[in-house]
Design a protein around this motif. Structure first.
Motif, PDB file in Angstrom:
ATOM      1  N   GLN A 148       0.830  -1.212   0.000  1.00  9.50           N
ATOM      2  CA  GLN A 148       0.000   0.000   0.000  1.00  9.50           C
ATOM      3  C   GLN A 148       0.865   1.264   0.000  1.00  9.50           C
ATOM      4  O   GLN A 148       0.608   2.209  -0.747  1.00  9.50           O
ATOM      5  N   ASN A 149       1.898   1.304   0.805  1.00  8.65           N
ATOM      6  CA  ASN A 149       2.791   2.463   0.837  1.00  8.65           C
ATOM      7  C   ASN A 149       3.543   2.625  -0.475  1.00  8.65           C
ATOM      8  O   ASN A 149       3.781   3.750  -0.926  1.00  8.65           O
ATOM      9  N   GLN A 150       3.925   1.516  -1.099  1.00  9.10           N
ATOM     10  CA  GLN A 150       4.623   1.589  -2.379  1.00  9.10           C
ATOM     11  C   GLN A 150       3.703   2.164  -3.456  1.00  9.10           C
ATOM     12  O   GLN A 150       4.119   2.990  -4.270  1.00  9.10           O
ATOM     13  N   GLN A 151       2.431   1.771  -3.472  1.00  7.78           N
ATOM     14  CA  GLN A 151       1.482   2.313  -4.447  1.00  7.78           C
ATOM     15  C   GLN A 151       1.252   3.810  -4.219  1.00  7.78           C
ATOM     16  O   GLN A 151       1.185   4.588  -5.174  1.00  7.78           O
ATOM     17  N   LEU A 152       1.148   4.237  -2.967  1.00  4.65           N
ATOM     18  CA  LEU A 152       0.970   5.660  -2.670  1.00  4.65           C
ATOM     19  C   LEU A 152       2.182   6.468  -3.116  1.00  4.65           C
ATOM     20  O   LEU A 152       2.040   7.565  -3.655  1.00  4.65           O
ATOM     21  N   GLU A 153       3.378   5.928  -2.901  1.00 10.35           N
ATOM     22  CA  GLU A 153       4.599   6.630  -3.300  1.00 10.35           C
ATOM     23  C   GLU A 153       4.696   6.736  -4.821  1.00 10.35           C
ATOM     24  O   GLU A 153       5.076   7.777  -5.360  1.00 10.35           O
ATOM     25  N   GLU A 154       4.325   5.677  -5.531  1.00  9.38           N
ATOM     26  CA  GLU A 154       4.343   5.726  -6.993  1.00  9.38           C
ATOM     27  C   GLU A 154       3.343   6.747  -7.517  1.00  9.38           C
ATOM     28  O   GLU A 154       3.633   7.482  -8.470  1.00  9.38           O
ATOM     29  N   ALA A 155       2.172   6.829  -6.911  1.00  8.24           N
ATOM     30  CA  ALA A 155       1.169   7.810  -7.338  1.00  8.24           C
ATOM     31  C   ALA A 155       1.661   9.230  -7.072  1.00  8.24           C
ATOM     32  O   ALA A 155       1.453  10.138  -7.879  1.00  8.24           O
ATOM     33  N   ARG A 156       2.339   9.446  -5.956  1.00  7.68           N
ATOM     34  CA  ARG A 156       2.857  10.779  -5.620  1.00  7.68           C
ATOM     35  C   ARG A 156       3.949  11.198  -6.605  1.00  7.68           C
ATOM     36  O   ARG A 156       3.979  12.332  -7.079  1.00  7.68           O
ATOM     37  N   VAL A 157       4.839  10.267  -6.949  1.00  8.34           N
ATOM     38  CA  VAL A 157       5.904  10.571  -7.903  1.00  8.34           C
ATOM     39  C   VAL A 157       5.311  10.886  -9.273  1.00  8.34           C
ATOM     40  O   VAL A 157       5.766  11.793  -9.973  1.00  8.34           O
ATOM     41  N   ALA A 158       4.253  10.178  -9.667  1.00 11.03           N
ATOM     42  CA  ALA A 158       3.609  10.439 -10.961  1.00 11.03           C
ATOM     43  C   ALA A 158       2.973  11.828 -10.970  1.00 11.03           C
ATOM     44  O   ALA A 158       3.032  12.534 -11.979  1.00 11.03           O
ATOM     45  N   ARG A 159       2.374  12.240  -9.869  1.00 10.81           N
ATOM     46  CA  ARG A 159       1.784  13.582  -9.791  1.00 10.81           C
ATOM     47  C   ARG A 159       2.870  14.654  -9.842  1.00 10.81           C
ATOM     48  O   ARG A 159       2.664  15.725 -10.407  1.00 10.81           O
ATOM     49  N   MET A 160       4.021  14.391  -9.248  1.00 13.95           N
ATOM     50  CA  MET A 160       5.108  15.373  -9.273  1.00 13.95           C
ATOM     51  C   MET A 160       5.669  15.531 -10.687  1.00 13.95           C
ATOM     52  O   MET A 160       6.089  16.622 -11.068  1.00 13.95           O
ATOM     53  N   LYS A 161       5.666  14.468 -11.478  1.00 12.35           N
ATOM     54  CA  LYS A 161       6.175  14.548 -12.845  1.00 12.35           C
ATOM     55  C   LYS A 161       5.274  15.416 -13.715  1.00 12.35           C
ATOM     56  O   LYS A 161       5.734  16.013 -14.679  1.00 12.35           O
TER      57      LYS A 161
END
Length: 170
Positions: A148-161
């Motif tokens: 769950q934390n890995q999915q949240l981190e991937e979503a956050r990185v995608a929003r930052m891009k």
């Protein structure tokens, strides 16, 4: 006890009749000392003089209908209003989210269990004589939260891009 009472009377009389030590008719006078004003006096006078000169310079610019050096300096180092608007918008969103979270937590009742100050004390006992199956296997729970934390981190990185402003609560 009696000795203490007997010693009080002489001490009281000594305190009552003390000789004058600092008589105004002393025989010896101190030599005159040449005292200067000191550094603080000159700093104070200089500050007032500098302030007056600055005021006169400012007043001369105001009378000539042009901006003064100080006004130009302030305008140069003052950020644009757009920056303040962006900061205020982000701050408002964060404060609304924090207020929502606080109301959410405050509206919840207390749990039926007692919160432990140090839950690690539950595992501080001896490992001897522990029956099999006493401690449950929680590796599946840990793996779930890691995913769950890995999915949240991937979503956050995608929003930052994408270049969007990323709120810490998203």
């Amino acid at each position: 006890m009696f000795a203490a009472r007997r010693s009080v009377a002489p001490v009281r009389q000594l305190l009552r009749h003390q000789p004058r030590r600092f008589d105004s008719h002393a025989a010896h006078h101190a030599a005159p000392v040449n005292e200067s004003f000191g550094r603080s006096f000159y700093v104070t006078v200089g500050t007032f003089a500098f302030g007056y000169v600055l005021y006169r310079i400012h007043k001369s610019y105001v009378d000539s209908d042009s901006t003064s050096f100080i006004s130009n300096l302030i305008a140069k180092w003052t950020p644009d209003e757009k920056i303040f608007e962006e900061r205020n918008a982000v701050h408002t969103v964060l404060m609304e989210k924090a207020a929502h979270d606080r109301h959410l937590f405050e509206s919840q009742g207390g749990g039926p269990s007692i919160q432990l100050r140090t839950p690690e004390l539950l595992n501080s006992g001896s490992q001897m004589n522990v029956t099999p199956g006493f401690r449950p296997d929680i590796s599946a729970v840990a793996a779930h939260y890691e995913r769950q934390n890995q999915q949240l981190e991937e979503a956050r990185v995608a929003r930052m891009k994408d270049g969007k402003v990323v709120s810490p609560y998203e």
